[in-house]
Write an enzyme that holds these catalytic residues in place. Sequence first.
Site, PDB file in Angstrom:
ATOM      1  N   HIS A 151     -13.655  -1.899   7.809  1.00 26.73           N
ATOM      2  CA  HIS A 151     -12.206  -1.758   7.632  1.00 26.73           C
ATOM      3  C   HIS A 151     -11.378  -2.921   8.155  1.00 26.73           C
ATOM      4  O   HIS A 151     -10.163  -2.891   8.032  1.00 26.73           O
ATOM      5  CB  HIS A 151     -11.707  -0.485   8.313  1.00 26.73           C
ATOM      6  N   LYS A 163       4.630   0.642   8.847  1.00 30.69           N
ATOM      7  CA  LYS A 163       3.194   0.563   9.118  1.00 30.69           C
ATOM      8  C   LYS A 163       3.046   0.392  10.624  1.00 30.69           C
ATOM      9  O   LYS A 163       4.040   0.249  11.329  1.00 30.69           O
ATOM     10  CB  LYS A 163       2.553  -0.624   8.381  1.00 30.69           C
ATOM     11  N   ARG A 164       1.808   0.383  11.134  1.00 30.67           N
ATOM     12  CA  ARG A 164       1.644   0.146  12.571  1.00 30.67           C
ATOM     13  C   ARG A 164       2.284  -1.194  12.939  1.00 30.67           C
ATOM     14  O   ARG A 164       2.296  -2.129  12.145  1.00 30.67           O
ATOM     15  CB  ARG A 164       0.156   0.153  12.950  1.00 30.67           C
ATOM     16  N   LYS A 220       0.728  -7.911  10.961  1.00 27.65           N
ATOM     17  CA  LYS A 220       1.526  -7.306   9.876  1.00 27.65           C
ATOM     18  C   LYS A 220       2.907  -7.962   9.756  1.00 27.65           C
ATOM     19  O   LYS A 220       3.660  -7.684   8.836  1.00 27.65           O
ATOM     20  CB  LYS A 220       1.636  -5.791  10.087  1.00 27.65           C
ATOM     21  N   THR A 255      -2.818   0.756   2.193  1.00 29.36           N
ATOM     22  CA  THR A 255      -2.651   1.853   1.229  1.00 29.36           C
ATOM     23  C   THR A 255      -1.177   2.201   1.086  1.00 29.36           C
ATOM     24  O   THR A 255      -0.773   2.769   0.084  1.00 29.36           O
ATOM     25  CB  THR A 255      -3.436   3.110   1.660  1.00 29.36           C
ATOM     26  N   LYS A 271       1.257   3.384  -2.265  1.00 32.19           N
ATOM     27  CA  LYS A 271       2.176   4.533  -2.292  1.00 32.19           C
ATOM     28  C   LYS A 271       3.553   4.098  -2.790  1.00 32.19           C
ATOM     29  O   LYS A 271       4.190   4.788  -3.596  1.00 32.19           O
ATOM     30  CB  LYS A 271       2.278   5.157  -0.890  1.00 32.19           C
TER      31      LYS A 271
END
Length: 843
Positions: free
Chosen positions: A378, A569-570, A575, A677, A681
Amino acid sequence: MAKPLTDSEKRKQISVRGLAGLGDVAEVRKSFNRHLHFTLVKDRNVATPRDYFFALAHTVRDHLVGRWIRTQQHYYERDPKRIYYLSLEFYMGRTLQNTMVNLGLQNACDEAIYQLGLDLEELEEIEEDAGLGNGGLGRLAACFLDSMATLGLAAYGYGIRYEFGIFNQKIVNGWQVEEADDWLRYGNPWEKARPEYMLPVHFYGRVEHTPDGVKWLDTQVVLAMPYDTPVPGYKNNTVNTMRLWSAKAPNDFKLQDFNVGDYIEAVLDRNLAENISRVLYPNDNFFEGKELRLKQEYFVVAATLQDIIRRFKSSKFGCRDPVRTCFETFPDKVAIQLNDTHPALSIPELMRILVDVEKVDWDKAWEITKKTCAYTNHTVLPEALERWPVSMFEKLLPRHLEIIYAINQRHLDHVAALFPGDVDRLRRMSVIEEGDCKRINMAHLCVIGSHAVNGVARIHSEIVKQSVFKDFYELEPEKFQNKTTGITPRRWLLLCNPGLADTIVEKIGEEFLTDLSQLKKLLPLVNDEAFIRDVAKVKQENKLKFSAFLEKEYKVKINPSSMFDVHVKRIHEYKRQLLNCLHVITLYNRIKRDPAKAFVPRTVMIGGKAAPGYHMAKLIIKLVTSIGDVVNHDPVVGDRLKVIFLENYRVSLAEKVIPAADLSQQISTAGTEASGTGNMKFMLNGALTIGTMDGANVEMAEEAGAENLFIFGLRVEDVEALDRKGYNAREYYDRLPELKQAVDQISSGFFSPKEPDCFKDVVNMLMHHDRFKVFADYEAYVQCQAQVDQLYRNPKGWTKKVIRNIACSGKFSSDRTITEYAREIWGVEPSDLQIPPPNIPRD
């Protein structure tokens, strides 16, 4: 503007779930009243909203139980190959609405609850999220369970029933504060304790090699109590099982202390055993080598493998005596999927059971283990890879350490035979890493002990082959696969966006809900004026509804015609929430410089949790809230720019914000996000993506056409080239005046006047040791955002791109992903067989 329709009113107008039959409504009402009657204890005549929620949950559960029992009977009779999905995380969210949707009960419940003078939406809001996961990995596991049931696979999710899931996030003075998530406080209507399947799990002790084989002795025992949750497929009457283990101390735990009179101490010590399932570790993409975490990992594996072997041995309905004693056929009947390295101990544990307990010879046991296990990787971030100290293993799992050494020795002998004299290769490929502290590399153990290894997006699977596991790929290239992740369209369209689901159903029917590729049929409607209007109207309604939610929760007035620019997101440096912050500051400065100019109004929403020990992530949250404090209260800016930090981002909040988003931010440094993911969405729900060529963004651009996304920034090869040359943040800072201004404002305390030095660590990181190259992508990002503005000024052009994105999102269904796993890794075929419902007699 018109008041938005409630979901309940919308559902009244919607065809997708079919009209509720009067009989169904009457039955739901009767069942609800019966449950309510038994819920209310004698001395309490007034029902609370929570009583109503539980009465409805139990009513819906009644519809599950018959199907659940029948599904399991069906598996025992057919004895199919069973799939075991092992994960330390299952980020399930709420269950009530999802169950109603999958059983086709939503309209009947809605109507019955309405007739009783209650509001279904209000009852749904009472349910606690089951937050047994951190982010992508745990939510993927939840989507996969939904798809496996919908595809009729005999599948089981196995994990831990954490008493406390991912913490609740409170924002206090702009800082994140963690609160324990006591999600089981009021009980959980969806789970069923199964004490009859309780199992012992062993820790510590010593190993003895005897003429009769190896014995693991003097262990401490913890009991694993299973709790089962039904997992319904979509309208196919299949109900699979998620079994979560809870730790219990055995009754004789430490009671030797009793003999010395310290009975109280002995009983209090039971907590030490039961702590194993107390709390989810709140780290995402970060390895924390704590002994309790290793205990959790072994606990779930040891309990699950005993369960798998029991079921393998006695897989005949109503029979608990073993019918299979030979393990030759084990891989034909059992597939174990390891969700990342967290359940990696399955490999040595299966070897221990086969060799020590079942007396299978080593080579045969190893062949069985490899054919049974498969591993999903992952992440490629080095700090996320699990590397456990050998000393910890020696103490906690002495027999497993011996087995791992033996596995590694045979592996290295094999490599040495193929590459004689290549000592460096042996060092790189060993499961044991030498150094000050000897460590066990769990990813290497997984690759060696599995017959299939997959990444979660095409670009990620390539990086896995070319860098992370390059040596292993050269050794066994046939092992490596890609399985691009997906999301379940039931929760992430039908449940969270009923208006859009219905607009699509009116045009192409309902089949896309189980075959998302059918959305391609919308392509001819890209220029259809009426359809463009309908899609835009649904988005506007969703935005009005979310604006009302924000106003209620945050007491902030939102301009619902502004662009909803969403980054959820986290919180993690890779990110790049910081890149978003720099853009917001740039926009703010432009408005201040030229207030008369026409600006496209934006509401920027950033949300996500930071790991409690991750200093930089917590500072990023503080920076977002501080920027918001300045921007939102500046009269010159007005409602042209608003910055909101979405507190406590979780599955149930995602279900509200995603359908309302216009712009989806997916801006990780190329080569760092395995897949993502959330990106899928947003695409499915009619938001346009601004993103780098990273993770599944690459395939989204391929499906929809890169011109229908806003792609910017360095590609993987550019990042590598920049690494070779040496990344120098200062050259961007010196060359780009708007960037310099923004950084100087953060640095000088413009956004933190009471604490001018508050963000010095952020600026220092960005200027001197930014692994994720925020400045290198700043210019391209700001230019790309200008293109976003330009298109947003043309609502029809914008909506056409939205329709094209929705029409091309079919690939990103978890049904497609699971079908690929089934055929290419597990060796099973999905089934569209409808198990007859409980009210129809079986053949």
